[in-house]
Design a protein around this motif. Structure first.
Motif, short mmCIF file in Angstrom:
data_model
loop_
_atom_site.label_atom_id
_atom_site.label_comp_id
_atom_site.label_asym_id
_atom_site.label_seq_id
_atom_site.Cartn_x
_atom_site.Cartn_y
_atom_site.Cartn_z
N CYS A 229 7.51 -6.18 -18.91
CA CYS A 229 6.06 -6.15 -19.11
C CYS A 229 5.48 -7.54 -18.87
N LYS A 230 4.22 -7.56 -18.48
CA LYS A 230 3.56 -8.83 -18.21
C LYS A 230 2.29 -8.95 -19.03
N HIS A 231 1.95 -10.20 -19.34
CA HIS A 231 0.71 -10.46 -20.08
C HIS A 231 -0.48 -9.97 -19.26
N THR A 232 -1.51 -9.50 -19.97
CA THR A 232 -2.67 -8.92 -19.29
C THR A 232 -3.91 -9.82 -19.36
N LYS A 233 -3.91 -10.83 -20.25
CA LYS A 233 -5.12 -11.62 -20.46
C LYS A 233 -4.78 -13.09 -20.63
N GLY A 234 -5.79 -13.94 -20.43
CA GLY A 234 -5.65 -15.35 -20.70
C GLY A 234 -4.85 -16.10 -19.67
N LYS A 235 -4.43 -17.31 -20.03
CA LYS A 235 -3.74 -18.18 -19.07
C LYS A 235 -2.35 -17.67 -18.72
N LEU A 236 -1.79 -16.76 -19.55
CA LEU A 236 -0.46 -16.21 -19.27
C LEU A 236 -0.53 -14.90 -18.48
N THR B 275 -11.62 4.95 -34.13
CA THR B 275 -12.71 5.83 -34.52
C THR B 275 -13.63 6.12 -33.34
N LYS B 276 -13.70 5.21 -32.36
CA LYS B 276 -14.54 5.37 -31.19
C LYS B 276 -13.68 5.32 -29.93
N SER B 277 -14.10 6.04 -28.90
CA SER B 277 -13.29 6.14 -27.69
C SER B 277 -13.13 4.80 -26.98
N ASP B 278 -14.18 3.96 -26.96
CA ASP B 278 -14.05 2.68 -26.27
C ASP B 278 -13.06 1.76 -26.97
N GLN B 279 -12.99 1.83 -28.30
CA GLN B 279 -12.01 1.04 -29.03
C GLN B 279 -10.60 1.56 -28.78
N ALA B 280 -10.45 2.88 -28.74
CA ALA B 280 -9.13 3.47 -28.49
C ALA B 280 -8.60 3.10 -27.12
N ARG B 281 -9.50 2.84 -26.19
CA ARG B 281 -9.08 2.52 -24.82
C ARG B 281 -8.63 1.07 -24.66
N ILE B 282 -8.83 0.23 -25.67
CA ILE B 282 -8.43 -1.17 -25.53
C ILE B 282 -6.91 -1.28 -25.39
N ILE B 283 -6.18 -0.70 -26.35
CA ILE B 283 -4.72 -0.74 -26.28
C ILE B 283 -4.23 0.05 -25.07
N TYR B 284 -4.82 1.22 -24.88
CA TYR B 284 -4.41 2.03 -23.72
C TYR B 284 -4.67 1.27 -22.42
N GLY B 285 -5.82 0.61 -22.34
CA GLY B 285 -6.16 -0.14 -21.12
C GLY B 285 -5.18 -1.27 -20.86
N ASP B 286 -4.76 -1.99 -21.90
CA ASP B 286 -3.77 -3.04 -21.72
C ASP B 286 -2.44 -2.47 -21.23
N SER B 287 -2.07 -1.32 -21.77
CA SER B 287 -0.82 -0.68 -21.33
C SER B 287 -0.90 -0.29 -19.86
N LYS B 288 -2.06 0.22 -19.45
CA LYS B 288 -2.23 0.61 -18.06
C LYS B 288 -2.13 -0.60 -17.13
N VAL B 289 -2.72 -1.72 -17.54
CA VAL B 289 -2.62 -2.94 -16.73
C VAL B 289 -1.18 -3.40 -16.65
N MET B 290 -0.44 -3.31 -17.76
CA MET B 290 0.98 -3.68 -17.74
C MET B 290 1.75 -2.86 -16.71
N VAL B 291 1.45 -1.58 -16.67
CA VAL B 291 2.13 -0.71 -15.70
C VAL B 291 1.80 -1.14 -14.28
N ASN B 292 0.53 -1.35 -14.01
CA ASN B 292 0.10 -1.68 -12.65
C ASN B 292 0.60 -3.04 -12.18
N ARG B 293 0.85 -3.95 -13.12
CA ARG B 293 1.30 -5.30 -12.74
C ARG B 293 2.82 -5.43 -12.68
N SER B 294 3.52 -4.39 -13.07
CA SER B 294 4.98 -4.43 -13.05
C SER B 294 5.52 -3.52 -11.96
N ARG B 295 6.25 -4.10 -11.03
CA ARG B 295 6.85 -3.29 -9.96
C ARG B 295 7.80 -2.26 -10.53
N ASP B 296 8.56 -2.63 -11.55
CA ASP B 296 9.54 -1.71 -12.12
C ASP B 296 8.87 -0.56 -12.88
#
Length: 557
Positions: free
Chosen positions: A61-68, A139-160
């Motif tokens: 897995c790879k970092h999704t935000k910030g300098k890393l 409690t709200k859909s946009d908040q629920a998508r934060i963790i899900y969104g990070d996971s999706k970015v991890m998938v897209n940034r990892s070749r494996d």
């Protein structure tokens, strides 16, 4: 030595700075290592290889935000302790995971999302569960998508990972195991029929009810080794389901309650720590406080909280990870107010006092506040309120507080009729003065609805002072009263009506950072604390020398 046990040893040996609850979590791990070898009725063992398998997965897995962002994730020792404990402890016969629930409490900016996103993907594809259902909830859909969104970015940034997983807008699929990872919120069309393998609850402190918790747990019955993973910062509502969970977890850590299937890691500063001591900040910030940038960030946030007391609530909950019973823009923490309650009744016979009045007609309470200056800059305060008898039942229903019990216990007087007769107020004051021999220095009143009352009090020989209701008059006394509470120089008698009023009080601020009290709901009442502050406008001057207002008469401030 494995990474989990090494971290536990270092914390217990004081080689790492950690708070009480982390110390106890580490002691628990080491104690259980001994139990697995010596107690026949302890059914669990620590499998180092299972822990290492999770660590290895995170390297994909790879970092999704910030300098890393974009670089591989290298887990910190505290993260390895959390993840290695959850996945390394197993039942010695079945091999199933020991922990079915995990409660993690960390301050802001300590990579909570990184942990959750990686765990979600691991249990989706690498934990050996067919048809796994992974849910990131809020409690709200946009908040629920934060963790899900990070996971999706991890998938897209990892070749494996991207070779195996199909990351779409609202679902990540693993075709090989027929497993899915979805965001889930209270406003999802249906919450029925779920069969969660992993349920993630992010920022549980923001949940007003336990609905999402209950939905996840109730759907896990058919899974052999499900996991409910709660991760949160502290909050400011001690009546929330998260605080209930927090208290339950601390009892597990203190061995007051037994639950071998619940993992707990609470990183918070200890009760006796100085919040301004940056050496202790790492207790709540095991990752952030390791870097110079992180310490600089915390210093800046602390300075803002000192400069603007209304910001202290957020610093304590978000950066120090301490639960604070104080609403947004709240005037006072109820725990600090509770600390000022008198241990034994104080004899006020013959004492000088200032009286504050906040009058009403129908809607609000009518309240009297008594402020008694003591030595060393301390003050004793007393409060009494009045409510029309005819509106008592209705207001008990609308305000949702036990007015009838407060009347029974004589914290409130129910006056005849549908409006407060101010003659009751005058008689009450006179009775108290005569009974206790009090020397009333000034009667301080909010001029609204009070002109006739003030004239009547003046006619009885009292020095009466009008307190204008504005920032210029009230800001400094309001701030000063709060500072006196924080320094335990206010002493009160646990009047529940006054405490309720303080819990309702929020601060309104102008562009010069002057403050006044307000209420955040129309059914909330702040009259008892407003009456006290009217009196404190004058009482606080006692420490600065004699009053400039001498003699009798109707005065205006």
């Amino acid at each position: 030595m494995d990474a989990v046990t090494q971290y536990a040893n270092q914390v217990v040996a004081k080689e790492m700075v950690a708070g009480k609850w982390v110390q106890l979590a580490c002691e628990r791990h080491l104690r259980d290592l001994d139990r697995q070898d010596t107690e026949d009725d302890f059914p669990y063992l620590f499998d180092e290889s299972r822990a290492e398998r999770v660590f290895s997965f995170f390297r994909f897995c790879k970092h999704t935000k910030g300098k890393l962002a974009g670089s591989p994730i290298d887990l910190d020792p505290f993260q390895k302790f959390i993840l290695g404990s959850i996945f390394g402890w197993v039942h010695h016969e079945s091999g199933l995971r020991r922990y079915r629930k995990a409660y993690i409490q960390l301050a802001r900016k300590n990579a909570k999302s990184t942990i959750l996103s990686g765990v979600g993907l691991y249990m989706l594809m690498a934990d050996g569960e067919a048809g796994a259902e992974i849910y990131a909830t809020a409690t709200k859909s946009d908040q629920a998508r934060i963790i899900y969104g990070d996971s999706k970015v991890m998938v897209n940034r990892s070749r494996d990972l991207s070779k195996r997983l199909n990351a779409q807008e609202s679902v990540i699929r693993d075709p090989r195991s027929n497993s899915v990872f979805r965001p889930l919120s209270k406003d999802t069309k249906t919450l029925d029929g779920l069969n969660p393998y992993l349920g993630i609850i992010d920022e549980y402190h923001a949940h007003p009810t336990s609905e999402m918790y209950d939905v996840l747990v109730s759907g896990m019955g058919q899974r052999a080794q499900p996991l409910l993973f709660i991760i949160t910062t502290a909050g400011f509502n001690i009546h929330s389901p998260c605080y209930t969970e927090y208290e339950y977890c601390t009892k597990i850590m203190e061995s007051t309650l037994d639950n071998d299937q619940y993992f707990v890691y609470i990183a918070e500063m200890d009760e006796d720590d100085d919040i301004g001591d940056e050496r202790t900040w790492v207790k709540a910030n095991p990752l952030l406080a390791q870097s110079e940038e992180g310490i600089a960030y915390l210093k800046a946030e602390y300075q803002v909280a000192l400069d603007v007391p209304e910001k202290m609530r957020n610093f304590l909950t978000k950066n120090i990870n301490k639960w604070v019973d104080m609403k947004e823009n709240g005037y006072l923490s109820l725990s600090k107010w509770k600390d000022c309650s008198e241990e034994e009744p104080i004899d006020l016979t013959g004492r000088e006092c200032y009286i504050g009045i906040d009058l009403s007609r129908k809607i609000d309470l009518t309240s009297i506040g008594f402020v008694f200056p003591l030595e060393n800059g301390r003050f004793v305060v007393r409060s009494h309120s009045f409510l029309p008898e005819d509106t008592l039942r209705q207001k008990r229903h609308t305000d949702k507080v036990p007015y009838d019990l407060w009347v029974r216990d004589q914290w409130i007087a129910a006056t005849d009729g549908s409006v407060v007769d101010y003659r009751y107020i005058m008689k009450y004051i006179q009775d108290q003065v005569i009974t206790h021999g009090w020397k009333v220095l000034e009667v301080c009143f909010d001029p609204y609805n009070a002109t006739h009352f003030a004239q009547e009090m003046e006619a009885e020989g009292y020095t009466v002072l009008e307190i204008r209701q504005g920032y210029q008059t009230l800001s400094e006394p309001t701030k000063d009263f709060r500072e006196l509470v924080l320094s335990k120089k206010i002493i009160h008698d646990n009047n529940p009506v006054l405490t309720w009023a303080i819990s309702n009080a929020v601060t309104r601020q102008d562009h010069n950072e002057n403050i006044m009290l307000d209420k955040d709901k129309s059914t909330n009442r702040i009259d008892p604390i407003a009456a006290l502050l009217n009196a404190h406008v004058r009482a606080r001057l006692r420490t600065e020398g004699p009053s400039i207002y001498e003699g009798r008469g109707l005065l205006t401030l």
